[in-house]
Design an enzyme around this catalytic site. Structure first.
Site, short mmCIF file in Angstrom:
data_model
loop_
_atom_site.label_atom_id
_atom_site.label_comp_id
_atom_site.label_asym_id
_atom_site.label_seq_id
_atom_site.Cartn_x
_atom_site.Cartn_y
_atom_site.Cartn_z
N ASN A 71 8.56 60.46 77.74
CA ASN A 71 7.73 59.64 77.63
C ASN A 71 7.83 58.72 78.99
O ASN A 71 8.91 58.68 79.92
CB ASN A 71 8.96 58.88 76.35
CG ASN A 71 9.81 57.82 77.12
OD1 ASN A 71 9.82 56.67 77.35
ND2 ASN A 71 11.35 58.35 76.93
N GLY A 74 7.11 52.57 79.66
CA GLY A 74 7.33 51.17 80.24
C GLY A 74 7.30 49.89 79.47
O GLY A 74 7.34 48.73 79.81
N ASN A 128 20.15 47.41 80.35
CA ASN A 128 18.94 49.03 80.37
C ASN A 128 19.24 49.42 81.65
O ASN A 128 18.52 48.08 82.11
CB ASN A 128 17.68 48.59 79.90
CG ASN A 128 17.23 49.89 80.11
OD1 ASN A 128 18.01 50.96 80.49
ND2 ASN A 128 16.05 50.91 78.91
N CYS A 131 15.93 52.11 83.13
CA CYS A 131 14.66 52.20 82.82
C CYS A 131 14.22 53.79 83.97
O CYS A 131 13.97 52.73 84.85
CB CYS A 131 13.95 50.87 82.47
SG CYS A 131 12.73 51.53 81.98
N ASN A 192 20.72 56.98 79.90
CA ASN A 192 19.33 57.45 79.10
C ASN A 192 18.97 58.68 79.82
O ASN A 192 19.12 59.68 79.49
CB ASN A 192 19.12 56.09 79.95
CG ASN A 192 17.85 55.70 79.59
OD1 ASN A 192 16.72 55.98 78.98
ND2 ASN A 192 18.08 53.94 79.39
N THR A 193 17.56 58.42 79.28
CA THR A 193 16.59 60.17 79.02
C THR A 193 16.59 60.20 81.49
O THR A 193 17.49 59.17 82.32
CB THR A 193 15.34 59.35 79.13
OG1 THR A 193 15.12 58.51 79.70
CG2 THR A 193 14.91 59.25 77.94
N GLY A 245 20.10 63.72 73.37
CA GLY A 245 20.08 65.57 72.80
C GLY A 245 20.44 65.98 71.31
O GLY A 245 20.58 66.91 70.79
N GLY A 266 18.43 59.64 69.70
CA GLY A 266 17.50 59.18 70.11
C GLY A 266 16.99 59.64 69.63
O GLY A 266 16.01 59.27 68.72
N THR A 267 15.67 61.26 70.40
CA THR A 267 15.33 61.28 70.24
C THR A 267 14.27 62.33 68.71
O THR A 267 13.59 62.26 67.82
CB THR A 267 14.81 62.61 70.77
OG1 THR A 267 14.23 62.04 72.19
CG2 THR A 267 13.76 63.94 70.90
C1 LIG Z 1 9.96 56.98 72.90
C2 LIG Z 1 11.63 56.21 73.98
C3 LIG Z 1 12.00 55.33 74.00
C4 LIG Z 1 13.18 54.21 74.55
N1 LIG Z 1 13.04 53.39 74.57
C5 LIG Z 1 13.97 52.38 75.44
C6 LIG Z 1 14.54 51.86 75.73
O1 LIG Z 1 13.82 50.57 75.66
N2 LIG Z 1 15.82 51.44 76.62
C7 LIG Z 1 16.78 52.48 76.06
O2 LIG Z 1 18.05 51.67 77.73
N3 LIG Z 1 16.47 53.40 76.29
C8 LIG Z 1 14.65 53.93 76.06
N4 LIG Z 1 15.62 55.10 75.62
C9 LIG Z 1 16.39 56.16 75.21
C10 LIG Z 1 17.03 56.52 74.55
O3 LIG Z 1 18.09 55.85 74.52
C11 LIG Z 1 18.26 57.32 75.15
O4 LIG Z 1 19.10 56.94 75.43
C12 LIG Z 1 17.47 59.16 75.30
O5 LIG Z 1 16.25 59.35 74.82
C13 LIG Z 1 18.47 59.82 75.46
O6 LIG Z 1 19.06 60.28 74.04
P1 LIG Z 1 18.37 61.61 72.98
O7 LIG Z 1 18.28 62.77 74.37
O8 LIG Z 1 18.86 61.64 71.92
O9 LIG Z 1 16.63 61.14 72.83
C14 LIG Z 1 13.74 55.73 75.49
C15 LIG Z 1 13.58 57.08 74.54
C16 LIG Z 1 12.32 56.86 74.28
C17 LIG Z 1 12.57 58.79 73.50
#
Ligand SMILES: Cc1cc2nc3c(=O)[nH]c(=O)nc-3n(C[C@H](O)[C@H](O)[C@H](O)COP(=O)(O)O)c2cc1C
Length: 304
Positions: A71, A74, A128, A131, A192-193, A245, A266-267
């Site tokens: 993703n 932004g 955060n 980012c 985070n990602t 994950g 998250g995802t």
């Molecule tokens: C579409 C999308 C938008 C995200 N937006 C934010 C955000 O605004 N702030 C934040 O701290 N993390 C954001 N994240 C990160 C998630 O909160 C999470 O930390 C990350 O995706 C890893 O977890 P997951 O593998 O379960 O998705 C976003 C993730 C995704 C997929």
């Protein structure tokens, strides 16, 4: 759905369930309440908010990528003033504690947003620092001193527990987490990602308009788990939200054993908005089978 059997404790924060909805994957929570059952969660973190409106990046900004997705949104958000107007009356009506997420470009900007989030009624602020989509590409969480300056400023400005959300891209995740805890963070969220990239072999264009973006989903789990494990080993007892994950109740158990006290989803919500209900059921069944509680599993990994 949540009951005493899933009770958890994240440092000073009592949770009815260790499951937390991860920021950015559940909107500002109230929109999501129409499609999901909020009761399996101990908290839901709203999308990150900046001092002023950020319009986000143009499409394409989501793409499947191997065992996960990319993703590059932004951090599209309305800015803290509009967010407070939109949320202050809604937060008390939702069947889950809504935590805020602050983003900014300077420590003072983070602090200004955090104060606004607390004024809207959030009981906890996640900062955060990670980012991957900021224009200058520099994440605060890659550097212990930059990260700790933000946390210190936010902690002294706002009257709520503050968590630091960190990046798996940090060269030394333990140093960054330690600096944040030293600066007053009540917990760290790991992670985070991860920075990722993909290219369409036919059009030759990057999968995201911004090129590099954030990689999440099952392919991230081993990396985020490694961060949790390393930080928990270096700082036993430090409150950690594991994130990356998670798709099943057993994934939650892995994070608890590695040292997380709570676990964010998250995802998984993007394809399955009601995943929390299924994962809570799987977790409860597994705990019952083992005769265990959530706190008893935290950090319970057995060394060879
Ligand atoms: C579409 C999308 C938008 C995200 N937006 C934010 C955000 O605004 N702030 C934040 O701290 N993390 C954001 N994240 C990160 C998630 O909160 C999470 O930390 C990350 O995706 C890893 O977890 P997951 O593998 O379960 O998705 C976003 C993730 C995704 C997929």
């Amino acid at each position: 759905m949540a009951s005493d059997s899933l009770r958890a404790k994240l440092g000073p924060i009592e949770l009815r369930s260790p499951l937390i909805a991860a920021s950015g994957t559940v909107g500002s929570v109230w929109e999501w309440a129409d499609v999901a059952d909020l009761s399996p969660y101990g908290a839901a973190v709203a999308k990150s908010v900046a001092p002023v409106e950020w319009v986000g990046r143009p499409a394409p900004r989501l793409a499947p990528a191997g065992a996960g997705m990319l993703n590059g949104i932004g951090i599209q958000n309305p800015g803290i003033g509009a967010w407070v107007d939109m949320m202050a009356d809604r937060i008390p009506t939702l069947d889950v504690p809504v935590w805020g997420s602050a983003v900014g470009e300077t420590p003072d900007e983070f602090a200004m947003v955090a104060k606004g989030l607390v004024s809207a009624g959030v009981p906890v602020v996640e900062v955060n620092l990670s980012c991957p989509n900021l224009e200058d590409g520099r994440m605060f969480s890659l550097d212990p001193s930059r990260a700790s300056r933000v946390i210190e400023t936010v902690v002294s400005a706002c009257d709520a527990p503050v968590g630091a959300k960190l990046s798996p891209n940090a060269e030394d995740i333990v140093s960054v987490a330690a600096a944040c805890v030293e600066a007053g963070a009540a917990f760290v969220t790991l992670t985070n990602t991860a920075l990722g990239f993909g290219v369409d072999p036919v059009t030759r264009r990057p999968l995201l308009s911004g090129g590099v973006g954030g990689y999440s989903g099952p392919g991230l789990k081993a990396i985020s788990l490694r961060c949790v494990y390393q930080v928990a080993r270096a700082m036993p007892g430090v409150p950690i939200v594991g994130c990356g994950g998670v798709m099943t109740g057993l994934d939650v158990i892995e994070y608890l054993l590695a040292g997380a006290s709570a676990v964010a989803l998250g995802t998984v919500h993007l394809a399955e908005p009601r995943a929390g209900r299924r994962i809570a059921r799987e977790l409860r069944r597994e705990l019952e089978r083992r005769g265990e509680t959530v706190p008893a599993l935290v950090g319970g990994v057995v060394p060879w």
